[in-house]
Design a protein around this motif. Structure first.
Motif: not given
Length: 104
Positions: A25-41
Protein backbone atom coordinates in the motif's frame (compact mmCIF):
# COMPACT_ATOMS: atom_id res chain seq x y z
CA UNK A 1 11.50 -4.86 -2.05
CA UNK A 2 8.52 -6.16 -0.14
CA UNK A 3 6.96 -9.48 0.68
CA UNK A 4 3.88 -10.78 -1.03
CA UNK A 5 0.76 -10.52 1.13
CA UNK A 6 -0.23 -14.11 1.85
CA UNK A 7 -3.85 -14.99 2.44
CA UNK A 8 -2.85 -18.30 4.03
CA UNK A 9 -0.65 -17.09 6.87
CA UNK A 10 -2.71 -18.95 9.43
CA UNK A 11 -3.56 -17.90 12.95
CA UNK A 12 -1.41 -15.51 14.98
CA UNK A 13 0.23 -13.91 11.95
CA UNK A 14 -1.78 -10.67 11.79
CA UNK A 15 1.27 -8.44 12.32
CA UNK A 16 3.24 -10.15 9.55
CA UNK A 17 0.34 -9.97 7.10
CA UNK A 18 -0.36 -6.32 7.98
CA UNK A 19 3.27 -5.31 7.48
CA UNK A 20 3.45 -7.08 4.11
CA UNK A 21 0.27 -5.44 2.86
CA UNK A 22 1.38 -2.14 4.36
CA UNK A 23 4.52 -2.08 2.19
CA UNK A 24 2.46 -2.77 -0.92
CA UNK A 25 0.00 0.00 0.00
CA UNK A 26 2.84 2.39 0.77
CA UNK A 27 4.32 1.65 -2.67
CA UNK A 28 1.04 2.54 -4.38
CA UNK A 29 0.46 5.67 -2.29
CA UNK A 30 4.02 6.96 -2.76
CA UNK A 31 3.80 6.34 -6.51
CA UNK A 32 0.59 8.36 -6.71
CA UNK A 33 2.02 11.24 -4.67
CA UNK A 34 5.48 11.38 -6.24
CA UNK A 35 4.59 10.61 -9.85
CA UNK A 36 3.93 14.31 -10.53
CA UNK A 37 7.61 14.94 -9.73
CA UNK A 38 8.77 12.19 -12.10
CA UNK A 39 9.78 10.01 -9.17
CA UNK A 40 8.89 6.36 -9.76
CA UNK A 41 7.98 4.02 -6.94
CA UNK A 42 7.61 0.32 -7.69
CA UNK A 43 7.88 -2.86 -5.71
CA UNK A 44 9.30 -6.33 -6.11
CA UNK A 45 8.24 -9.27 -3.96
CA UNK A 46 10.91 -11.98 -4.19
CA UNK A 47 10.10 -15.66 -3.68
CA UNK A 48 9.58 -16.48 -0.03
CA UNK A 49 12.68 -17.94 1.61
CA UNK A 50 12.48 -20.93 3.89
CA UNK A 51 12.56 -19.63 7.46
CA UNK A 52 11.38 -20.90 10.83
CA UNK A 53 8.37 -18.58 10.57
CA UNK A 54 7.36 -19.81 7.12
CA UNK A 55 7.86 -23.40 8.23
CA UNK A 56 5.49 -22.80 11.15
CA UNK A 57 2.78 -21.80 8.67
CA UNK A 58 3.12 -24.90 6.51
CA UNK A 59 -0.08 -26.88 6.56
CA UNK A 60 -0.43 -30.58 5.76
CA UNK A 61 3.35 -31.03 5.76
CA UNK A 62 3.79 -29.42 2.33
CA UNK A 63 7.40 -29.16 1.26
CA UNK A 64 8.97 -25.72 0.88
CA UNK A 65 12.07 -25.43 -1.22
CA UNK A 66 14.61 -22.77 -0.26
CA UNK A 67 15.36 -19.90 -2.61
CA UNK A 68 17.87 -20.90 -5.20
CA UNK A 69 20.64 -18.57 -6.41
CA UNK A 70 18.85 -18.33 -9.75
CA UNK A 71 15.74 -16.92 -8.06
CA UNK A 72 17.82 -14.40 -6.11
CA UNK A 73 19.47 -13.40 -9.38
CA UNK A 74 16.06 -12.84 -10.98
CA UNK A 75 15.07 -10.50 -8.16
CA UNK A 76 18.27 -8.49 -8.61
CA UNK A 77 17.63 -8.28 -12.37
CA UNK A 78 14.10 -6.99 -11.78
CA UNK A 79 15.29 -4.31 -9.35
CA UNK A 80 18.04 -3.21 -11.74
CA UNK A 81 15.53 -3.04 -14.60
CA UNK A 82 13.16 -0.90 -12.55
CA UNK A 83 16.03 1.49 -11.77
CA UNK A 84 16.92 1.82 -15.46
CA UNK A 85 15.68 4.23 -18.12
CA UNK A 86 13.94 1.31 -19.81
CA UNK A 87 11.38 1.38 -16.98
CA UNK A 88 10.82 5.14 -17.00
CA UNK A 89 7.09 4.74 -17.66
CA UNK A 90 6.49 2.13 -14.96
CA UNK A 91 5.17 3.60 -11.73
CA UNK A 92 3.06 2.17 -8.93
CA UNK A 93 3.45 -1.48 -9.86
CA UNK A 94 4.35 -4.29 -7.49
CA UNK A 95 5.88 -7.22 -9.34
CA UNK A 96 5.42 -10.54 -7.58
CA UNK A 97 8.21 -12.90 -8.57
CA UNK A 98 5.97 -15.87 -7.93
CA UNK A 99 4.05 -15.17 -11.13
CA UNK A 100 1.66 -12.36 -10.21
CA UNK A 101 1.42 -8.59 -10.55
CA UNK A 102 -0.33 -7.04 -7.56
CA UNK A 103 -2.82 -4.47 -8.83
CA UNK A 104 -4.66 -1.75 -6.99
Amino acid sequence: VAARPDENQGMHHAALTASKQGLVGLTWAAAAELGAYRIRVNGVTPPEPQTNLSLAVVVNEMEIEPISPAEEDETVKMVLFLCSQAAENINGVVFDQQGMVLNR
